[in-house]
Motif scaffolding. Sequence first.
Motif, PDB file in Angstrom:
ATOM      1  N   ASN A   1       0.853  -1.569   0.103  1.00 56.53           N
ATOM      2  CA  ASN A   1      -0.110  -0.192  -0.036  1.00 56.53           C
ATOM      3  C   ASN A   1       0.639   0.752   0.655  1.00 56.53           C
ATOM      4  OD1 ASN A   1      -2.213  -1.823  -0.314  1.00 56.53           O
ATOM      5  ND2 ASN A   1      -3.041  -1.283   2.257  1.00 56.53           N
ATOM      6  N   GLU A   2       2.004   1.319  -0.101  1.00 55.80           N
ATOM      7  CA  GLU A   2       2.775   2.352  -1.077  1.00 55.80           C
ATOM      8  C   GLU A   2       2.486   2.764  -2.106  1.00 55.80           C
ATOM      9  OE1 GLU A   2       6.950   4.445   0.087  1.00 55.80           O
ATOM     10  OE2 GLU A   2       6.785   2.134   0.474  1.00 55.80           O
ATOM     11  N   TYR A   3       2.450   4.199  -2.505  1.00 54.28           N
ATOM     12  CA  TYR A   3       2.976   4.709  -4.240  1.00 54.28           C
ATOM     13  C   TYR A   3       3.444   5.422  -4.439  1.00 54.28           C
ATOM     14  CZ  TYR A   3      -1.764   1.863  -2.510  1.00 54.28           C
ATOM     15  OH  TYR A   3      -2.798   1.510  -2.570  1.00 54.28           O
ATOM     16  N   ARG A   4       3.574   5.950  -5.570  1.00 56.36           N
ATOM     17  CA  ARG A   4       4.330   7.130  -6.167  1.00 56.36           C
ATOM     18  C   ARG A   4       3.594   7.524  -7.090  1.00 56.36           C
ATOM     19  NH1 ARG A   4       5.326   5.988 -11.877  1.00 56.36           N
ATOM     20  NH2 ARG A   4       5.948   4.037 -11.723  1.00 56.36           N
ATOM     21  N   LEU A   5       3.537   8.519  -6.901  1.00 56.21           N
ATOM     22  CA  LEU A   5       3.179  10.122  -8.781  1.00 56.21           C
ATOM     23  C   LEU A   5       3.221   8.773  -9.402  1.00 56.21           C
ATOM     24  CD1 LEU A   5       3.178  12.983  -6.548  1.00 56.21           C
ATOM     25  CD2 LEU A   5       1.137  12.183  -6.131  1.00 56.21           C
ATOM     26  N   ALA A   6       2.020   8.780  -9.911  1.00 53.75           N
ATOM     27  CA  ALA A   6       2.124   8.153 -12.005  1.00 53.75           C
ATOM     28  C   ALA A   6       2.703   9.501 -12.785  1.00 53.75           C
ATOM     29  CB  ALA A   6       1.135   7.659 -12.267  1.00 53.75           C
ATOM     30  N   GLY A   7       3.755   9.247 -13.287  1.00 54.15           N
ATOM     31  CA  GLY A   7       4.596  10.363 -14.317  1.00 54.15           C
ATOM     32  C   GLY A   7       5.957  10.306 -13.634  1.00 54.15           C
ATOM     33  N   TRP A   8       6.274   9.810 -12.016  1.00 57.99           N
ATOM     34  CA  TRP A   8       7.545   9.939 -11.634  1.00 57.99           C
ATOM     35  C   TRP A   8       7.716   9.353 -11.144  1.00 57.99           C
ATOM     36  CZ3 TRP A   8      11.078  13.833 -12.540  1.00 57.99           C
ATOM     37  CH2 TRP A   8      11.870  14.058 -11.695  1.00 57.99           C
ATOM     38  N   SER A   9       8.793   9.587  -9.861  1.00 59.61           N
ATOM     39  CA  SER A   9       9.699   8.374  -9.061  1.00 59.61           C
ATOM     40  C   SER A   9       8.993   8.298  -8.366  1.00 59.61           C
ATOM     41  CB  SER A   9      10.767   8.279  -9.335  1.00 59.61           C
ATOM     42  OG  SER A   9      11.847  10.059  -8.612  1.00 59.61           O
ATOM     43  N   GLU A  10      10.476   7.370  -7.272  1.00 56.51           N
ATOM     44  CA  GLU A  10      10.026   7.408  -6.276  1.00 56.51           C
ATOM     45  C   GLU A  10      10.707   8.107  -5.094  1.00 56.51           C
ATOM     46  OE1 GLU A  10      10.550   3.504  -4.118  1.00 56.51           O
ATOM     47  OE2 GLU A  10       9.972   2.143  -6.123  1.00 56.51           O
ATOM     48  N   GLU A  11      11.181   9.912  -5.766  1.00 56.07           N
ATOM     49  CA  GLU A  11      11.598  10.657  -5.057  1.00 56.07           C
ATOM     50  C   GLU A  11      10.194  11.257  -3.891  1.00 56.07           C
ATOM     51  OE1 GLU A  11      11.631  15.661  -4.323  1.00 56.07           O
ATOM     52  OE2 GLU A  11      10.048  13.626  -5.706  1.00 56.07           O
ATOM     53  N   ARG A  12       9.244  10.648  -4.381  1.00 58.96           N
ATOM     54  CA  ARG A  12       7.954  11.047  -3.014  1.00 58.96           C
ATOM     55  C   ARG A  12       7.233  10.236  -3.364  1.00 58.96           C
ATOM     56  NH1 ARG A  12       7.418  17.593  -3.426  1.00 58.96           N
ATOM     57  NH2 ARG A  12       9.522  16.836  -4.371  1.00 58.96           N
ATOM     58  N   THR A  13       6.521   9.483  -2.185  1.00 58.83           N
ATOM     59  CA  THR A  13       5.417   8.505  -2.328  1.00 58.83           C
ATOM     60  C   THR A  13       4.392   8.387  -0.666  1.00 58.83           C
ATOM     61  OG1 THR A  13       7.077   6.613  -0.654  1.00 58.83           O
ATOM     62  CG2 THR A  13       7.474   6.652  -3.126  1.00 58.83           C
ATOM     63  N   LEU A  14       3.481   8.241  -1.347  1.00 54.79           N
ATOM     64  CA  LEU A  14       2.788   7.658   0.529  1.00 54.79           C
ATOM     65  C   LEU A  14       2.253   6.948   0.321  1.00 54.79           C
ATOM     66  CD1 LEU A  14      -0.591   7.229  -0.067  1.00 54.79           C
ATOM     67  CD2 LEU A  14      -0.033   9.863  -1.025  1.00 54.79           C
ATOM     68  N   GLN A  15       1.812   5.994   2.196  1.00 55.28           N
ATOM     69  CA  GLN A  15       1.415   4.616   2.025  1.00 55.28           C
ATOM     70  C   GLN A  15       0.617   4.848   3.576  1.00 55.28           C
ATOM     71  OE1 GLN A  15       4.889   2.541   4.251  1.00 55.28           O
ATOM     72  NE2 GLN A  15       4.108   0.598   3.126  1.00 55.28           N
ATOM     73  N   LEU A  16      -0.927   3.648   2.829  1.00 55.03           N
ATOM     74  CA  LEU A  16      -1.975   4.267   3.171  1.00 55.03           C
ATOM     75  C   LEU A  16      -1.625   3.079   4.653  1.00 55.03           C
ATOM     76  CD1 LEU A  16      -4.141   4.493   0.892  1.00 55.03           C
ATOM     77  CD2 LEU A  16      -3.101   6.252   2.479  1.00 55.03           C
ATOM     78  N   PHE A  17      -1.999   2.992   6.376  1.00 57.07           N
ATOM     79  CA  PHE A  17      -2.201   2.416   6.819  1.00 57.07           C
ATOM     80  C   PHE A  17      -3.463   2.160   7.484  1.00 57.07           C
ATOM     81  CE2 PHE A  17       1.839   2.215   6.647  1.00 57.07           C
ATOM     82  CZ  PHE A  17       2.975   1.619   6.919  1.00 57.07           C
ATOM     83  N   LEU A  18      -5.010   1.422   7.532  1.00 53.53           N
ATOM     84  CA  LEU A  18      -6.120   2.409   7.694  1.00 53.53           C
ATOM     85  C   LEU A  18      -6.610   1.174   8.567  1.00 53.53           C
ATOM     86  CD1 LEU A  18      -7.244   3.535   4.341  1.00 53.53           C
ATOM     87  CD2 LEU A  18      -6.272   4.549   5.965  1.00 53.53           C
ATOM     88  N   GLU A  19      -6.173  -0.087   8.973  1.00 54.62           N
ATOM     89  CA  GLU A  19      -6.980  -1.050   9.448  1.00 54.62           C
ATOM     90  C   GLU A  19      -5.402  -0.478  11.234  1.00 54.62           C
ATOM     91  OE1 GLU A  19      -6.170  -4.913   8.225  1.00 54.62           O
ATOM     92  OE2 GLU A  19      -6.899  -4.625   6.584  1.00 54.62           O
ATOM     93  N   GLY A  20      -7.211  -1.162  11.854  1.00 59.48           N
ATOM     94  CA  GLY A  20      -6.497  -0.664  13.366  1.00 59.48           C
ATOM     95  C   GLY A  20      -6.884   0.907  14.147  1.00 59.48           C
ATOM     96  N   ARG A  21      -6.634   0.900  15.173  1.00 62.23           N
ATOM     97  CA  ARG A  21      -7.168   1.794  15.905  1.00 62.23           C
ATOM     98  C   ARG A  21      -7.349   3.409  15.816  1.00 62.23           C
ATOM     99  NH1 ARG A  21      -7.183   0.811  22.492  1.00 62.23           N
ATOM    100  NH2 ARG A  21      -8.426   1.890  22.285  1.00 62.23           N
ATOM    101  N   GLN A  22      -5.843   3.152  14.797  1.00 64.69           N
ATOM    102  CA  GLN A  22      -4.981   4.823  14.312  1.00 64.69           C
ATOM    103  C   GLN A  22      -4.401   4.315  13.061  1.00 64.69           C
ATOM    104  OE1 GLN A  22      -1.943   5.539  17.716  1.00 64.69           O
ATOM    105  NE2 GLN A  22      -2.833   6.454  18.300  1.00 64.69           N
ATOM    106  N   PRO A  23      -5.931   5.118  12.381  1.00 69.07           N
ATOM    107  CA  PRO A  23      -5.218   5.241  10.925  1.00 69.07           C
ATOM    108  C   PRO A  23      -4.734   6.218  10.747  1.00 69.07           C
ATOM    109  CG  PRO A  23      -7.303   4.922  11.267  1.00 69.07           C
ATOM    110  CD  PRO A  23      -7.343   5.043  12.653  1.00 69.07           C
ATOM    111  N   HIS A  24      -3.372   5.970   9.957  1.00 67.19           N
ATOM    112  CA  HIS A  24      -2.955   7.002   8.893  1.00 67.19           C
ATOM    113  C   HIS A  24      -1.885   6.293   7.769  1.00 67.19           C
ATOM    114  CE1 HIS A  24      -0.256   4.175  10.774  1.00 67.19           C
ATOM    115  NE2 HIS A  24       0.599   4.290  10.635  1.00 67.19           N
ATOM    116  N   ALA A  25      -1.195   7.390   7.649  1.00 70.77           N
ATOM    117  CA  ALA A  25      -0.333   7.952   6.204  1.00 70.77           C
ATOM    118  C   ALA A  25       0.884   8.337   6.238  1.00 70.77           C
ATOM    119  CB  ALA A  25      -1.489   8.742   4.665  1.00 70.77           C
ATOM    120  N   VAL A  26       1.704   7.572   5.690  1.00 68.17           N
ATOM    121  CA  VAL A  26       3.279   7.922   5.946  1.00 68.17           C
ATOM    122  C   VAL A  26       3.378   8.466   4.632  1.00 68.17           C
ATOM    123  CG1 VAL A  26       5.762   6.999   6.034  1.00 68.17           C
ATOM    124  CG2 VAL A  26       3.444   6.398   7.683  1.00 68.17           C
ATOM    125  N   LEU A  27       3.731  10.111   4.546  1.00 66.35           N
ATOM    126  CA  LEU A  27       4.572  10.525   3.085  1.00 66.35           C
ATOM    127  C   LEU A  27       6.197  10.490   3.510  1.00 66.35           C
ATOM    128  CD1 LEU A  27       2.457  13.970   4.254  1.00 66.35           C
ATOM    129  CD2 LEU A  27       1.370  11.949   2.740  1.00 66.35           C
TER     130      LEU A  27
END
Length: 336
Positions: free
Chosen positions: A287-313
Amino acid sequence: MTTAPVHTAATVAMPAEAARLNATYDPERLLAELDAVRNRTWEKQRVYSETGVGAATDVDWRCLALRSPGGDGTRTDPGGPGPRDFAPTEWLDRMPYVREVLDSIPAPLHAVRFMALGTDTVGIDHTDPKYGPRWGVARLHVPVTTNPRALLVLDGVTHRWQPGEFWFGDFSRVHHVENTGPEPRVHLVVDALVTPGLVRVFPEAWQEYFASGEVLYNRPSCGQRAEERARLECSFDVPATFPLWEEDGTLDVDQPWTRVSVRDDGTQLVLDQGTGQPYALVHIDANEYRLAGWSEERTLQLFLEGRQPHAVLRIRDGRSVTERSVPAVPGRTDGR
């Protein structure tokens, strides 16, 4: 919000501003396929930024797109993050040997263009921000036609690359092109993501740099099923500059932040800032993603299960990475 420290590694300098790569191609076959499309009017090269396709160049520098965002054959810009990933255009279908050349490059490809520099044309000194291995991108050239007075000056070094050769240049450095000769100079210009496979076409003198230098490697993309995408819709805050890939990114709290949503548009997940310009997301892993058309220079990862849903930039620079965890709210924000 929490921020992880920046991790750095010992660096080995890039050996030179350019490298001739370990492949050669048939200049006569390249020229034959170029000649087949010369009768079409090529448009001037355009820039691309976070606002989309921009102004055309002031000099006689024209392009024919072989891969572009959405496979649009009218695009002359290099593309970048946006609603559509790169795909072949109708022109590539007419060029079986060029397709062979592209298939031989062991890396995911972004923009591919024939770029023609007209006669009596001198470009200005400029840089192509973040087009270098430090940011996970390599710009590659296969010359097709040239003449003795067509040249590239890259970081103060003059180059005259010849038809059929295969070259890498660090175009994040200052450079310009000029052609004061009698015929246009045409190169096949390929933007590729840096991967371990791509490193193998570089000469031996570059291997230490790729092993220990400031290089960002990209991982293969991995598709997701519709039911997986539906479970990942959410919203959270990001720095307003997060999608602006040409800028030096920061995750500091002392800057404007904006609310974004991740939603399924029916075929892919997109990052939507509510501006009418969503960014398609390419799934890498877990569940980690890069922006289409670019590299992994910036990504986001989603953690939506559990008591504290969050995203990691995450923002990467060579072997360094900065990350910040932000609370996320699962579900669509438009009520659908």
